[in-house]
Write an enzyme that holds these catalytic residues in place. Structure first.
Site, PDB file in Angstrom:
ATOM      1  N   LYS A   1       0.848  -1.208   0.000  1.00 37.32           N
ATOM      2  CA  LYS A   1       0.000   0.000   0.000  1.00 37.32           C
ATOM      3  C   LYS A   1       0.880   1.254   0.000  1.00 37.32           C
ATOM      4  O   LYS A   1       2.085   1.166   0.266  1.00 37.32           O
ATOM      5  CB  LYS A   1      -0.902  -0.015   1.233  1.00 37.32           C
TER       6      LYS A   1
ATOM      7  N   TYR B   1      14.029  30.691   6.191  1.00 31.73           N
ATOM      8  CA  TYR B   1      12.787  31.241   6.753  1.00 31.73           C
ATOM      9  C   TYR B   1      12.880  31.409   8.268  1.00 31.73           C
ATOM     10  O   TYR B   1      13.313  30.490   8.976  1.00 31.73           O
ATOM     11  CB  TYR B   1      11.605  30.312   6.466  1.00 31.73           C
TER      12      TYR B   1
END
Ligand SMILES: *Cc1c(COP(=O)(O)O)cnc(C)c1O
Length: 371
Positions: A34, A264
């Site tokens: 998955k 940032y």
């Protein structure tokens, strides 16, 4: 390529072989692919596994199973958590095997099987105490619902463990017992199934044989990780190796003076003149945002720290101790280079998350290269 992962086909085959050896020939290993095989590429990984003799693949969503069928994979495919009505047709069209989580799902599936003229096999999941998917219905109600679904074939009894790596908790023992008692009552009513399964990586790795049944569902261990158990865990009986290495190129290298802010929020300020590099991988590529000022990469064979915030496309690193490395060179986010090594478990610990999330989080922009 800005950023890529190298995935070892032989490594996947080796981990699958190790899993099979540990559970023995009486126990089927369903390979959990998955979430794009935990970031490793579901189609390629499934091809390797099929070539190694895998008979069962397991996915979460019907559309993941459809993708594998369309790529030509022929193994049985168990769809573990998709009960959306609009996805039911795919079970029939693509030969997928659903896990049924609630008895109310049986009549509509039975009607579809009747109309299709072919019986559909399914596995029935019991909520033995995890409190997520699975039916909590008692044996009598289950027996009646199973019998009424004349065009369906009950092929498996399944459950899932909530605390399988936690040896300080009684929950696993309680779940194993509840699942066994439920099956015993059903057997008394003449309802049995070919497969019985509840174990994933951790219970396999620590040899919780009472949870093996005759099928196990292995995900993380296929990709070379096991995760950490708590408490007095018995020694691991499974040895696996990571199969993925993650690299990214430097797209800027420069000198900054003492006091210069980096990135940032100026979360890092250079304490002295430094040589810094911008790695072409950020949180959009799966570098955890929480690695700000905490993560590491390997540059020119040595571990170096990430500097400041992880941004969407870039992560700054300290190259002061790596004078030879140049703009355009690759660094290693996961893998080894020279003496230095970093794995997804270490990245996860630094980021305050789990290796599953690191691997599944490797973004689409990161190219998959199979070696
Ligand atoms: C994902 C999943 C697994 C695989 O778990 P791992 O810990 O990765 O081995 C097994 N069973 C179910 C129901 C799952 O959702």
């Amino acid at each position: 390529m800005r950023s890529w992962v190298e995935i070892s086909r032989r490594g996947i085959a080796g981990n699958f072989a190790a899993l099979r050896a540990v559970v023995g020939p009486q126990v089927e290993v369903a390979a959990v692919v998955k979430a794009n095989a935990y970031g490793h590429g579901a189609v390629e990984v499934s091809r390797v596994l099929e070539a190694e003799g895998a008979r069962w693949l397991a996915v979460a969503a019907a559309e993941e199973g459809v993708e594998l069928r369309q790529a030509g994979l022929a193994s049985r495919i168990l769809v573990m958590s998709d009960s959306l009505p609009e996805n039911r047709a795919a079970f029939f069209e693509h030969g997928l095997t659903p896990v049924v989580h609630a008895l109310e799902e049986l009549p509509p599936l039975d009607e579809m099987a009747r109309r299709s003229g072919r019986p559909l096999s399914y596995h029935l999941k019991m909520d033995s105490g995890m409190g997520r998917m699975g039916t909590r219905a008692g044996a009598a109600a289950v027996a009646e619902a199973v019998r009424s679904a004349a065009h369906l074939r009950l092929e498996g009894f399944m459950s899932h463990l909530a605390s399988s790596g936690d040896y300080t908790s009684p929950q696993t023992g309680e779940q194993v017992r509840a699942f066994a008692e439920w099956r015993e009552r059903l057997r008394g009513m003449g309802i049995e199934a070919r497969f019985v399964h509840m174990a994933a990586t951790l219970p396999i790795a620590h040899g919780r044989v009472e949870a093996f049944g005759n099928m196990v569902r292995a995900g993380l261990s296929l990709y070379g990780y096991i995760g950490t158990a708590r408490g007095a865990a018995p020694p691991r009986i499974l040895e696996v190796r990571p199969v993925l290495a993650w690299k990214a190129r430097l797209v800027a290298v420069k000198e900054v003076p003492a006091g210069a802010p980096v990135g940032y929020g100026a979360l890092f300020r250079a304490p002295h003149a430094m040589r810094i590099g911008m790695v072409a991988a950020g949180y959009a590529d799966g570098v955890p945002h929480s690695l700000a000022n905490r993560g590491q990469v390997i540059a020119a064979g040595r571990l170096v720290p990430m500097l400041g915030a992880v941004s969407m496309d870039l992560t700054a690193v300290d190259l002061t101790e790596c004078p030879s490395i140049q703009n355009g060179d690759a660094v290693t986010l996961v893998g080894s280079d020279g003496e230095a090594a970093l794995d997804a478990q270490q990245m996860a610990e630094a980021a305050g998350t789990i290796p599953y999330a690191v691997l599944c989080g490797i973004g689409n922009r990161v190219q998959r290269v199979y070696v």
